[in-house]
Design an enzyme around this catalytic site. Structure first.
Site, PDB file in Angstrom:
ATOM      1  CB  CYS A   1      47.005  11.162  58.431  1.00 43.85           C
ATOM      2  SG  CYS A   1      45.378  11.206  57.667  1.00 43.85           S
TER       3      CYS A   1
ATOM      4  CB  CYS B   1      45.893  16.631  52.400  1.00 40.17           C
ATOM      5  SG  CYS B   1      45.900  14.879  51.918  1.00 40.17           S
TER       6      CYS B   1
HETATM    7  N1  DGL Z   1      46.940  11.847  54.133  1.00 40.92           N
HETATM    8  C1  DGL Z   1      45.616  12.208  54.546  1.00 40.92           C
HETATM    9  C2  DGL Z   1      45.634  13.613  55.165  1.00 40.92           C
HETATM   10  O1  DGL Z   1      46.682  14.166  55.485  1.00 40.92           O
HETATM   11  C3  DGL Z   1      44.566  12.239  53.457  1.00 40.92           C
HETATM   12  C4  DGL Z   1      44.245  11.054  52.660  1.00 40.92           C
HETATM   13  C5  DGL Z   1      42.918  10.434  52.971  1.00 40.92           C
HETATM   14  O2  DGL Z   1      41.864  10.989  52.611  1.00 40.92           O
HETATM   15  O3  DGL Z   1      42.943   9.364  53.569  1.00 40.92           O
HETATM   16  O4  DGL Z   1      44.609  14.194  55.368  1.00 40.92           O
END
Ligand code: DGL
Length: 259
Positions: free
Chosen positions: A69, A175
């Site tokens: 993430c 993301c």
């Molecule tokens: N998967 C998260 C990232 O890579 C984003 C999703 C979220 O906002 O929780 O930033």
């Protein structure tokens, strides 16, 4: 056992790559869907949530953890590394590879508000992108659309409009949810734009760490575990929708926990 953690299904791309590179490793995947989206939370909140899901991974036997993430990595990786005495691999936006890849040096970066406004991201731009024109774009709500398994096309048209003029030739997917809709992003941006994501690079780094700390044995490989702090039924549907159940070649079980 390797832990993969995210606010939701953003770590699926990393899971897929880890299964490919380390077929003998067992995975515990933790999705903090009760606190989703991280990208619209404060740094202090993200620190607290991230430590919560790393803790769940560790309690289930993880000897190392991948933070799949961007929002959590840029906001809370250092904090988590101080709290846990195990290797933690993070996910960093592909700014450096983008500068190497781009011909026009007009580069777009899309991510959550938490990533795009972070000091970590600003430092990356300063370090690697000072000579390029980098256009950062926060896309609030896009990860939610993906998480809800909705058609993202309409939202993408609106979100990506600022990247058409001036035209970018390279787009960093900062993301981990966004590679899950890579085809739709490519369709909106046009086929000449190179999309960059770091799932494979993160999995390679994890392999390196895993092999440095593990003596591979001939033990039978066990099944993976998928944990959510949210709705187990929806999580099961997401796992199926993205073919993650097909990647879990030794089977998997699921669990819902209260955060
Ligand atoms: N998967 C998260 C990232 O890579 C984003 C999703 C979220 O906002 O929780 O930033």
């Amino acid at each position: 056992m390797i832990g993969i953690v995210d606010s939701g299904i953003g770590g699926f791309g990393v899971y897929r790559e880890v299964k490919r590179l380390l077929p003998r490793a067992r995975i515990v995947y933790v999705a903090d869907q009760a606190h989703f989206p991280y990208g619209e939370k404060t740094e202090a909140e993200i620190e607290q949530y991230l430590c919560g899901i790393i803790d769940i991974a560790v309690r289930n036997g993880a000897m190392m953890v991948i933070v799949a993430c961007n929002s959590a990595s840029v906001a809370a990786l250092e904090y988590a590394r101080k709290k846990f005495n195990i290797p933690i691999v993070g996910t960093i936006p592909a700014i450096k590879p983008a500068v190497t890849t781009s011909h026009s040096q007009h580069i777009g970066v899309i991510g959550t508000p938490a990533t795009i406004t972070s000091a970590y991201y600003q430092n990356l731009i300063h370090e690697f992108g000072a000579e390029s024109t980098i256009i950062p774009l926060a896309c609030p709500g896009l990860a939610d659309t993906i998480e809800r398994l909705e058609d993202p096309r309409e939202r993408l048209e609106t979100c990506l409009a600022p990247l058409r003029e001036p035209r970018v030739d390279t787009l960093v997917l900062a993301c981990t949810h966004y590679p899950l809709i890579r085809d739709e992003i490519q369709e909106v941006m046009g086929k000449d734009v190179t999309l960059l994501d770091v799932s494979e690079a993160v999995a390679r780094q994890a392999k390196h760490v895993f092999e440095a700390q593990t003596l591979d044995t001939d033990e039978e490989v066990g099944s993976d575990l998928f944990v959510t702090t949210g709705d187990a039924r929806h999580f099961k549907k997401q796992i199926h929708e993205y073919g993650i159940d097909q990647c879990a070649v030794n089977g998997y079980s699921m669990e819902a926990v209260h955060p």
